[in-house]
Design a protein around this motif. Sequence first.
Motif, PDB file in Angstrom:
ATOM      1  N   TRP A 283     -67.562 -54.004 -88.217  1.00 52.24           N
ATOM      2  CA  TRP A 283     -68.316 -52.790 -88.549  1.00 52.24           C
ATOM      3  C   TRP A 283     -68.893 -52.798 -89.956  1.00 52.24           C
ATOM      4  CZ3 TRP A 283     -69.400 -50.748 -84.183  1.00 52.24           C
ATOM      5  CH2 TRP A 283     -68.488 -50.831 -83.120  1.00 52.24           C
ATOM      6  N   GLU A 284     -68.426 -53.711 -90.816  1.00 46.91           N
ATOM      7  CA  GLU A 284     -68.990 -53.808 -92.171  1.00 46.91           C
ATOM      8  C   GLU A 284     -70.322 -54.555 -92.104  1.00 46.91           C
ATOM      9  OE1 GLU A 284     -65.921 -54.555 -91.382  1.00 46.91           O
ATOM     10  OE2 GLU A 284     -64.723 -53.074 -92.470  1.00 46.91           O
ATOM     11  N   LEU A 285     -71.408 -53.849 -92.252  1.00 52.12           N
ATOM     12  CA  LEU A 285     -72.732 -54.450 -92.065  1.00 52.12           C
ATOM     13  C   LEU A 285     -73.106 -55.415 -93.177  1.00 52.12           C
ATOM     14  CD1 LEU A 285     -74.800 -51.369 -90.810  1.00 52.12           C
ATOM     15  CD2 LEU A 285     -73.598 -53.095 -89.460  1.00 52.12           C
ATOM     16  N   ASP A 286     -72.636 -55.156 -94.399  1.00 50.15           N
ATOM     17  CA  ASP A 286     -73.094 -55.928 -95.552  1.00 50.15           C
ATOM     18  C   ASP A 286     -71.994 -56.773 -96.182  1.00 50.15           C
ATOM     19  OD1 ASP A 286     -75.717 -54.808 -95.411  1.00 50.15           O
ATOM     20  OD2 ASP A 286     -74.916 -52.965 -96.281  1.00 50.15           O
ATOM     21  N   ASP A 287     -71.021 -57.192 -95.366  1.00 46.62           N
ATOM     22  CA  ASP A 287     -69.922 -58.012 -95.875  1.00 46.62           C
ATOM     23  C   ASP A 287     -69.822 -59.286 -95.028  1.00 46.62           C
ATOM     24  OD1 ASP A 287     -67.591 -59.162 -96.762  1.00 46.62           O
ATOM     25  OD2 ASP A 287     -66.461 -57.283 -96.871  1.00 46.62           O
ATOM     26  N   PRO A 288     -70.629 -60.298 -95.362  1.00 48.80           N
ATOM     27  CA  PRO A 288     -70.627 -61.525 -94.553  1.00 48.80           C
ATOM     28  C   PRO A 288     -69.286 -62.232 -94.537  1.00 48.80           C
ATOM     29  CG  PRO A 288     -71.870 -61.836 -96.593  1.00 48.80           C
ATOM     30  CD  PRO A 288     -71.586 -60.378 -96.486  1.00 48.80           C
ATOM     31  N   ASP A 289     -68.507 -62.101 -95.605  1.00 47.45           N
ATOM     32  CA  ASP A 289     -67.193 -62.734 -95.637  1.00 47.45           C
ATOM     33  C   ASP A 289     -66.259 -62.095 -94.614  1.00 47.45           C
ATOM     34  OD1 ASP A 289     -67.973 -64.459 -97.647  1.00 47.45           O
ATOM     35  OD2 ASP A 289     -67.238 -63.158 -99.253  1.00 47.45           O
ATOM     36  N   ALA A 290     -66.322 -60.764 -94.499  1.00 47.01           N
ATOM     37  CA  ALA A 290     -65.488 -60.067 -93.518  1.00 47.01           C
ATOM     38  C   ALA A 290     -65.905 -60.457 -92.100  1.00 47.01           C
ATOM     39  CB  ALA A 290     -65.604 -58.559 -93.713  1.00 47.01           C
ATOM     40  N   LEU A 291     -67.211 -60.572 -91.890  1.00 50.04           N
ATOM     41  CA  LEU A 291     -67.716 -60.976 -90.571  1.00 50.04           C
ATOM     42  C   LEU A 291     -67.212 -62.364 -90.204  1.00 50.04           C
ATOM     43  CD1 LEU A 291     -69.597 -60.834 -88.085  1.00 50.04           C
ATOM     44  CD2 LEU A 291     -71.447 -61.659 -89.578  1.00 50.04           C
ATOM     45  N   ARG A 292     -67.352 -63.301 -91.112  1.00 46.22           N
ATOM     46  CA  ARG A 292     -66.922 -64.673 -90.826  1.00 46.22           C
ATOM     47  C   ARG A 292     -65.408 -64.731 -90.607  1.00 46.22           C
ATOM     48  NH1 ARG A 292     -69.034 -69.603 -91.157  1.00 46.22           N
ATOM     49  NH2 ARG A 292     -70.978 -68.748 -91.997  1.00 46.22           N
ATOM     50  N   ARG A 293     -64.669 -64.013 -91.424  1.00 42.69           N
ATOM     51  CA  ARG A 293     -63.208 -64.024 -91.290  1.00 42.69           C
ATOM     52  C   ARG A 293     -62.785 -63.483 -89.919  1.00 42.69           C
ATOM     53  NH1 ARG A 293     -62.429 -61.733 -95.588  1.00 42.69           N
ATOM     54  NH2 ARG A 293     -62.286 -59.568 -94.921  1.00 42.69           N
ATOM     55  N   GLU A 294     -63.381 -62.360 -89.507  1.00 45.21           N
ATOM     56  CA  GLU A 294     -63.035 -61.779 -88.208  1.00 45.21           C
ATOM     57  C   GLU A 294     -63.470 -62.679 -87.055  1.00 45.21           C
ATOM     58  OE1 GLU A 294     -63.930 -57.946 -86.874  1.00 45.21           O
ATOM     59  OE2 GLU A 294     -62.572 -56.923 -88.251  1.00 45.21           O
ATOM     60  N   ALA A 295     -64.640 -63.287 -87.180  1.00 49.89           N
ATOM     61  CA  ALA A 295     -65.110 -64.182 -86.123  1.00 49.89           C
ATOM     62  C   ALA A 295     -64.179 -65.383 -85.989  1.00 49.89           C
ATOM     63  CB  ALA A 295     -66.539 -64.637 -86.420  1.00 49.89           C
ATOM     64  N   GLU A 296     -63.746 -65.942 -87.114  1.00 55.20           N
ATOM     65  CA  GLU A 296     -62.818 -67.074 -87.065  1.00 55.20           C
ATOM     66  C   GLU A 296     -61.479 -66.668 -86.455  1.00 55.20           C
ATOM     67  OE1 GLU A 296     -62.756 -68.256 -91.144  1.00 55.20           O
ATOM     68  OE2 GLU A 296     -64.544 -69.537 -90.967  1.00 55.20           O
ATOM     69  N   GLN A 297     -61.000 -65.476 -86.794  1.00 58.50           N
ATOM     70  CA  GLN A 297     -59.743 -64.994 -86.224  1.00 58.50           C
ATOM     71  C   GLN A 297     -59.886 -64.758 -84.717  1.00 58.50           C
ATOM     72  OE1 GLN A 297     -59.470 -61.722 -89.077  1.00 58.50           O
ATOM     73  NE2 GLN A 297     -57.473 -62.488 -89.741  1.00 58.50           N
ATOM     74  N   ALA A 298     -61.022 -64.218 -84.314  1.00 60.67           N
ATOM     75  CA  ALA A 298     -61.256 -63.967 -82.890  1.00 60.67           C
ATOM     76  C   ALA A 298     -61.294 -65.269 -82.107  1.00 60.67           C
ATOM     77  CB  ALA A 298     -62.564 -63.192 -82.702  1.00 60.67           C
ATOM     78  N   ARG A 299     -61.969 -66.259 -82.652  1.00 62.16           N
ATOM     79  CA  ARG A 299     -62.026 -67.557 -81.969  1.00 62.16           C
ATOM     80  C   ARG A 299     -60.637 -68.184 -81.892  1.00 62.16           C
ATOM     81  NH1 ARG A 299     -64.499 -73.369 -83.809  1.00 62.16           N
ATOM     82  NH2 ARG A 299     -64.324 -74.336 -81.774  1.00 62.16           N
ATOM     83  N   GLU A 300     -59.883 -68.109 -82.997  1.00 55.96           N
ATOM     84  CA  GLU A 300     -58.540 -68.669 -83.022  1.00 55.96           C
ATOM     85  C   GLU A 300     -57.638 -68.008 -81.981  1.00 55.96           C
ATOM     86  OE1 GLU A 300     -55.381 -71.101 -84.433  1.00 55.96           O
ATOM     87  OE2 GLU A 300     -57.545 -71.202 -84.765  1.00 55.96           O
ATOM     88  N   LEU A 301     -57.872 -66.720 -81.738  1.00 60.97           N
ATOM     89  CA  LEU A 301     -57.048 -65.969 -80.792  1.00 60.97           C
ATOM     90  C   LEU A 301     -57.404 -66.284 -79.344  1.00 60.97           C
ATOM     91  CD1 LEU A 301     -54.755 -63.953 -81.283  1.00 60.97           C
ATOM     92  CD2 LEU A 301     -56.422 -62.107 -81.013  1.00 60.97           C
TER      93      LEU A 301
END
Length: 281
Positions: free
Chosen positions: A192-210
């Motif tokens: 939901w953080e539109l302007d935080d690319p680090d948060a986006l990448r971190r969540e995407a990596e966690q989602a893939r890992e899961l």
Amino acid sequence: MDVSCRRPGRAWIITPGLRPERFATAQNSGAAVAVVDIEDSVALHDKQAARTAAQAFFAVPTAPCTLGIRMNSPLTIEGTKDLIAMASYTARPDLIVVPKVESARDIDLVAGVLDSDGYTPDIWALIESPRAFETLPAITSAPRLGGVIFGSADYAASVRCGLAWDALHYARCALINAATAANIPAIDAPTWELDDPDALRREAEQARELGFYGKGCVHPRHAAVINEVFTPSEDEIAHARAIVAAADASGNGVTTVDGQMRGTPFFNRARALLSEVDGSP
């Protein structure tokens, strides 16, 4: 239901049904699935206008991606009106996202209305309530279900928890387990953080890992990051090839690769990755 041959791409984008000026941007964002929303982004008094406007989302000569629609719950009056409207669309959605799903009957109802000769859209369930998680095995066994999507915002609001990763970890794990047991893919909620690319990448990596197959997004610039994260890297592909080569050399017996013990589960995972990358069955 085995829908592995129809698994969509990794990035999904959703765009409001009353903002037709955004339609082309969403469709050309690089996301594999673009969904027009006539549910939560549309006020009650604008629902009919959104149904009408959404038709233009599908009226494109050559769609650059899979085009879908998020309808209202089929158990509501607005959802019933959505089904009637979609049944008469000249150009129809490739994919239907059904929100607030808490029973397999929701999927059966949508399929019963829309399925016809020459038209059987993919139907995906948005899992976003505690009751849905209690009935996940029944929901994921629906014959026409193509996959599930995590609705983090509604779920967090229902259980009064935060939207941080740890607060929703159990729900994500439960969804992955149920989807995998049913052999259907699961798509993670947007960041939901539109302007935080680090948060986006971190969540995407966690989602893939899961174990999620992909991830939703609400801004076009998020699609590229999601695609990058969910695409196997050259190192991952090379490692998988090394594991498969070791498996072949050992006659599928326990062996070592780069100093690590490897056996059947690792062989199967490596072969699955290479099958996806190489496009082989």
